[in-house]
Design an enzyme around this catalytic site. Sequence first.
Site, PDB file in Angstrom:
ATOM      1  N   HIS A   1      -2.037 -15.931   7.691  1.00  0.00           N
ATOM      2  CA  HIS A   1      -3.202 -15.613   8.521  1.00  0.00           C
ATOM      3  C   HIS A   1      -3.573 -16.812   9.389  1.00  0.00           C
ATOM      4  O   HIS A   1      -3.948 -16.649  10.550  1.00  0.00           O
ATOM      5  CB  HIS A   1      -4.399 -15.214   7.659  1.00  0.00           C
ATOM      6  CG  HIS A   1      -4.313 -13.813   7.148  1.00  0.00           C
ATOM      7  ND1 HIS A   1      -4.064 -12.726   7.944  1.00  0.00           N
ATOM      8  CD2 HIS A   1      -4.447 -13.329   5.892  1.00  0.00           C
ATOM      9  CE1 HIS A   1      -4.042 -11.631   7.225  1.00  0.00           C
ATOM     10  NE2 HIS A   1      -4.276 -11.965   5.962  1.00  0.00           N
TER      11      HIS A   1
ATOM     12  N   ASP B   1      -9.296  -4.727  -1.586  1.00  0.00           N
ATOM     13  CA  ASP B   1      -8.928  -3.691  -0.626  1.00  0.00           C
ATOM     14  C   ASP B   1      -8.577  -2.441  -1.430  1.00  0.00           C
ATOM     15  O   ASP B   1      -7.576  -2.424  -2.139  1.00  0.00           O
ATOM     16  CB  ASP B   1      -7.718  -4.154   0.187  1.00  0.00           C
ATOM     17  CG  ASP B   1      -7.245  -3.137   1.212  1.00  0.00           C
ATOM     18  OD1 ASP B   1      -7.716  -1.979   1.169  1.00  0.00           O
ATOM     19  OD2 ASP B   1      -6.396  -3.503   2.038  1.00  0.00           O
TER      20      ASP B   1
ATOM     21  N   LYS C   1       0.809  -1.214   0.000  1.00  0.00           N
ATOM     22  CA  LYS C   1       0.000   0.000   0.000  1.00  0.00           C
ATOM     23  C   LYS C   1       0.849   1.274   0.000  1.00  0.00           C
ATOM     24  O   LYS C   1       0.474   2.280   0.584  1.00  0.00           O
ATOM     25  CB  LYS C   1      -0.974  -0.010   1.186  1.00  0.00           C
ATOM     26  CG  LYS C   1      -1.925  -1.186   1.132  1.00  0.00           C
ATOM     27  CD  LYS C   1      -2.801  -1.267   2.347  1.00  0.00           C
ATOM     28  CE  LYS C   1      -3.611  -2.548   2.261  1.00  0.00           C
ATOM     29  NZ  LYS C   1      -3.905  -3.147   3.505  1.00  0.00           N
TER      30      LYS C   1
END
Length: 185
Positions: free
Chosen positions: A170, A99, A23
Site C-alpha cells: 500500500h 473486512d 475473497k
Amino acid sequence: MLDCKYTYAIELLGASGNFCSDKKAAAVNWIEGRGKSVVCEAVIKEEVVKKVLKTSVESLVELNMLKNLTGSAMAGALGRFNAHASNIDSAIYLATGQDPAQNVESSHCMTMMEAVNDGKDLHISVTMPCIEVGTVGGGTQLASQSACLNLLGVKGASKETPAGQLVKSHMKYNRSSKDVSKVAS
C-alpha cells in the site's frame, strides 16, 4: 445527447494474477492455508452433552458424519465441512473491524467429532486453515472494534513476527494517491 470532446488514455494494471484467491472459496486456500491456520479441540463430558445439549454423544457423532461431512461432500462443498462456521466468523469479523468479505475463505472449516473414554465423552475438533485477520488500520481503529481486538490480545502489529507485506505494498503503490502514474511506475 452527450457530446464527449475529451479522450483519456488509461492503462490497466493488474497487481494480482488472482492465484492469491483473495475473497474466494478456492482449493489453494484449503490446501495451503492463507493467513493463520487454527486447530481447536475439546473433550465435552457426557453429562454436559446430555444436560446442556439435550442429546447423546453417539447422536452428535452420527449427525456430524451425516450432515457436516457426508452432506457437505455430496453438495460439493469446498472447505465447508461444518455447521455454519461462517456465521461465527462473520460475527467476529464485524466485532473486530475486519473486512467481512474475507469470510469467504476464512470460514473454510472442518468439524470432526468422535466418542472417547469408552464412548462416554465427545471429542470435537475444528480445523480452520485460512483465517485472515487485520490488527491495524481500517475498521480496527473504531473504538468498539479496537476494544474487541485488545480483549483478544491481538491489537496492533506483532513485534515478534511482523509481516507488513500488505502495508508495504500500500505504501509503495499509495492507494490514496490521486496520481495514477505512481501506480504504473
